[in-house]
Design a protein around this motif. Sequence first.
Motif, PDB file in Angstrom:
ATOM      1  N   UNK A 188     -24.760 -45.065  64.793  1.00 41.43           N
ATOM      2  CA  UNK A 188     -23.278 -45.416  64.715  1.00 41.43           C
ATOM      3  C   UNK A 188     -22.617 -46.237  63.569  1.00 41.43           C
ATOM      4  N   UNK A 189     -23.813 -47.025  62.945  1.00 43.72           N
ATOM      5  CA  UNK A 189     -23.428 -47.664  61.754  1.00 43.72           C
ATOM      6  C   UNK A 189     -24.257 -47.497  60.513  1.00 43.72           C
ATOM      7  N   UNK A 190     -25.427 -46.709  60.716  1.00 44.34           N
ATOM      8  CA  UNK A 190     -26.287 -46.719  59.666  1.00 44.34           C
ATOM      9  C   UNK A 190     -25.792 -45.685  58.377  1.00 44.34           C
ATOM     10  N   UNK A 191     -25.040 -44.596  58.795  1.00 40.74           N
ATOM     11  CA  UNK A 191     -24.756 -43.750  57.954  1.00 40.74           C
ATOM     12  C   UNK A 191     -23.608 -44.291  56.854  1.00 40.74           C
ATOM     13  N   UNK A 192     -22.771 -44.978  57.506  1.00 41.62           N
ATOM     14  CA  UNK A 192     -21.432 -45.222  56.973  1.00 41.62           C
ATOM     15  C   UNK A 192     -21.398 -46.996  56.443  1.00 41.62           C
ATOM     16  N   UNK A 193     -21.644 -47.722  57.422  1.00 43.98           N
ATOM     17  CA  UNK A 193     -21.628 -48.981  57.085  1.00 43.98           C
ATOM     18  C   UNK A 193     -22.943 -49.562  56.155  1.00 43.98           C
ATOM     19  N   UNK A 194     -23.972 -49.063  56.392  1.00 45.39           N
ATOM     20  CA  UNK A 194     -25.144 -49.290  55.387  1.00 45.39           C
ATOM     21  C   UNK A 194     -25.535 -48.270  54.312  1.00 45.39           C
ATOM     22  N   UNK A 195     -25.489 -46.977  54.489  1.00 41.53           N
ATOM     23  CA  UNK A 195     -25.432 -45.919  53.410  1.00 41.53           C
ATOM     24  C   UNK A 195     -24.306 -45.622  52.540  1.00 41.53           C
ATOM     25  N   UNK A 196     -23.193 -45.976  53.109  1.00 42.55           N
ATOM     26  CA  UNK A 196     -21.929 -45.663  52.552  1.00 42.55           C
ATOM     27  C   UNK A 196     -21.402 -44.213  52.838  1.00 42.55           C
ATOM     28  N   UNK A 197     -21.744 -43.397  53.703  1.00 45.58           N
ATOM     29  CA  UNK A 197     -20.894 -42.150  53.834  1.00 45.58           C
ATOM     30  C   UNK A 197     -19.566 -42.538  54.171  1.00 45.58           C
ATOM     31  N   UNK A 198     -18.635 -41.575  53.853  1.00 45.58           N
ATOM     32  CA  UNK A 198     -17.111 -41.622  54.379  1.00 45.58           C
ATOM     33  C   UNK A 198     -17.008 -41.700  55.782  1.00 45.58           C
ATOM     34  N   UNK A 199     -17.521 -40.659  56.298  1.00 48.37           N
ATOM     35  CA  UNK A 199     -17.435 -40.570  57.840  1.00 48.37           C
ATOM     36  C   UNK A 199     -18.780 -40.149  58.448  1.00 48.37           C
ATOM     37  N   UNK A 200     -18.846 -40.318  59.842  1.00 44.79           N
ATOM     38  CA  UNK A 200     -19.780 -39.854  60.325  1.00 44.79           C
ATOM     39  C   UNK A 200     -19.342 -39.251  61.739  1.00 44.79           C
ATOM     40  N   UNK A 201     -19.945 -38.089  62.254  1.00 55.70           N
ATOM     41  CA  UNK A 201     -19.281 -37.705  63.595  1.00 55.70           C
ATOM     42  C   UNK A 201     -20.438 -37.487  64.578  1.00 55.70           C
ATOM     43  N   UNK A 202     -19.977 -37.891  65.842  1.00 53.49           N
ATOM     44  CA  UNK A 202     -20.803 -37.736  66.916  1.00 53.49           C
ATOM     45  C   UNK A 202     -20.337 -36.951  67.941  1.00 53.49           C
ATOM     46  N   UNK A 203     -20.951 -36.280  69.052  1.00 51.07           N
ATOM     47  CA  UNK A 203     -20.825 -35.772  70.213  1.00 51.07           C
ATOM     48  C   UNK A 203     -20.574 -36.842  71.214  1.00 51.07           C
ATOM     49  N   UNK A 204     -19.222 -36.707  71.928  1.00 51.50           N
ATOM     50  CA  UNK A 204     -19.312 -37.764  72.974  1.00 51.50           C
ATOM     51  C   UNK A 204     -20.164 -37.586  74.157  1.00 51.50           C
ATOM     52  N   UNK A 205     -20.440 -36.342  74.392  1.00 43.82           N
ATOM     53  CA  UNK A 205     -20.937 -36.169  75.660  1.00 43.82           C
ATOM     54  C   UNK A 205     -22.693 -35.813  75.663  1.00 43.82           C
ATOM     55  N   UNK A 206     -23.098 -36.277  74.337  1.00 41.12           N
ATOM     56  CA  UNK A 206     -24.616 -36.135  74.076  1.00 41.12           C
ATOM     57  C   UNK A 206     -25.318 -37.421  74.419  1.00 41.12           C
ATOM     58  N   UNK A 207     -26.022 -38.081  73.709  1.00 39.74           N
ATOM     59  CA  UNK A 207     -26.495 -39.239  73.588  1.00 39.74           C
ATOM     60  C   UNK A 207     -25.743 -40.270  74.154  1.00 39.74           C
ATOM     61  N   UNK A 208     -24.443 -40.442  73.708  1.00 41.28           N
ATOM     62  CA  UNK A 208     -23.555 -41.446  74.160  1.00 41.28           C
ATOM     63  C   UNK A 208     -23.100 -41.410  75.676  1.00 41.28           C
ATOM     64  N   UNK A 209     -23.255 -40.298  76.289  1.00 48.52           N
ATOM     65  CA  UNK A 209     -23.097 -39.930  77.722  1.00 48.52           C
ATOM     66  C   UNK A 209     -21.771 -40.335  78.109  1.00 48.52           C
ATOM     67  N   UNK A 210     -20.773 -39.860  77.095  1.00 48.66           N
ATOM     68  CA  UNK A 210     -19.208 -39.829  77.743  1.00 48.66           C
ATOM     69  C   UNK A 210     -18.815 -38.526  77.988  1.00 48.66           C
ATOM     70  N   UNK A 211     -17.672 -38.375  77.978  1.00 49.93           N
ATOM     71  CA  UNK A 211     -17.102 -37.144  78.433  1.00 49.93           C
ATOM     72  C   UNK A 211     -17.510 -35.738  77.671  1.00 49.93           C
ATOM     73  N   UNK A 212     -17.908 -34.692  78.220  1.00 50.45           N
ATOM     74  CA  UNK A 212     -18.303 -33.716  77.573  1.00 50.45           C
ATOM     75  C   UNK A 212     -17.368 -33.213  76.663  1.00 50.45           C
ATOM     76  N   UNK A 213     -16.216 -33.348  76.712  1.00 47.74           N
ATOM     77  CA  UNK A 213     -14.926 -32.590  75.922  1.00 47.74           C
ATOM     78  C   UNK A 213     -14.550 -33.827  74.999  1.00 47.74           C
TER      79      UNK A 213
END
Length: 376
Positions: free
Chosen positions: A189-214
């Motif tokens: 959640x923070x490695x790619x952006x806050x630590x490595x410096x990417x401008x944005x990182x994208x996640x599915x809400x309904x996979x490992x985060x176990x949020x709503x599928x949509x």
Amino acid sequence: MTNPFGVRPVINASATLTALGGSLMPPSALKAMTEGAAHFVDLPELHDRVGERLAVLTRNEAACVTSGAAAAITLTVASCVGEPAQAFPAEAEVVMFTGQRNGYDYAARLTGARIIEVGPSIKELRAALVRRPACVLWFAGAHYAADALPIEDVIRVARELACTPGLTGPPAVPVIVDAAAQIPPVSSLWRFTAELGADAVIFSGGKGLRGPQSSGLVLGKRWIVDRCRAHASPNQQIGRGMKVGKEELLGLYAAVEWTLEQDEEALLASYEQIVDRWIVGLRGVPGVVAERGYPSEAGQPHGRAVVRLLTTSGWTRDGLVRALWEGDPRIAVGVFGVPDDAIALNPQTIEPGEDLVVLDALVRHLSSGDGERAGP
């Protein structure tokens, strides 16, 4: 499960696949969605408040909820291609590594951008970036790593073309990371952006985060998140059809909170225990070799049980997959990233006790002598 439609529930030993419903939500996320459904709200205001809180939780400058990871790709690429309320330039380009081209290319191409391929070479990447493309789109996961440069190198080369120090606008070439299924580890959640410096990182809400599928999540620099919000519903822009409801906003926020509260080390250990039980339970079954595979099909830091079918088993891989799917209970197993004569059993989507049901079904089928009949 109340089911007036006759659709059978599935024991998911495959993965957090959209076709199987993603993940199962924790009670706190379900409660948040139910409460959200009971009230009218100022939806843009709720978007902003949820985004502010998610940014703090995930150690990012800004955050916004989308209607899935594919929608997040479209919105982030659109944010790099052009300002909201402006026509997208016909010559916009998105740089991708040839080995990372995949079925989600369309989400970038919806903006009209053309994908420019590069090989795993600093020289090739630098030559592509000199053309000033809209962005670099890089896909995380061990299955994408072999034919691409590491993200650290991508960000370093892109920053060679950075804008003047002190400016708050976009860099010369933004870097977007698709990490849709890269939780665990939660540090993604923070490695790619806050630590490595990417401008944005994208996640599915309904996979490992176990949020709503949509639901999906964009984290990163404020400029790109602000543009994502402006391109998205309820605004009349490219993302108008990618609607996020109050239920998804509240459900995903609750799911992220829940995920961050979990003991990830203990969770991963429990996955390994399930894998061990599968491997031990299949020892001695004729015609089968069960071994631990690592990492998971999406490159997550946990094992799977890879079950290879010898010719003496009497089963084809497709026949066994079909027999498990057509059985009672219905069981889904994985076939991605394993040999043609093997299936993979993933512990991530297994509920307590279901691992033993899967093992029992496998032993029963493999010991039945019905393999030839189940084959194609």
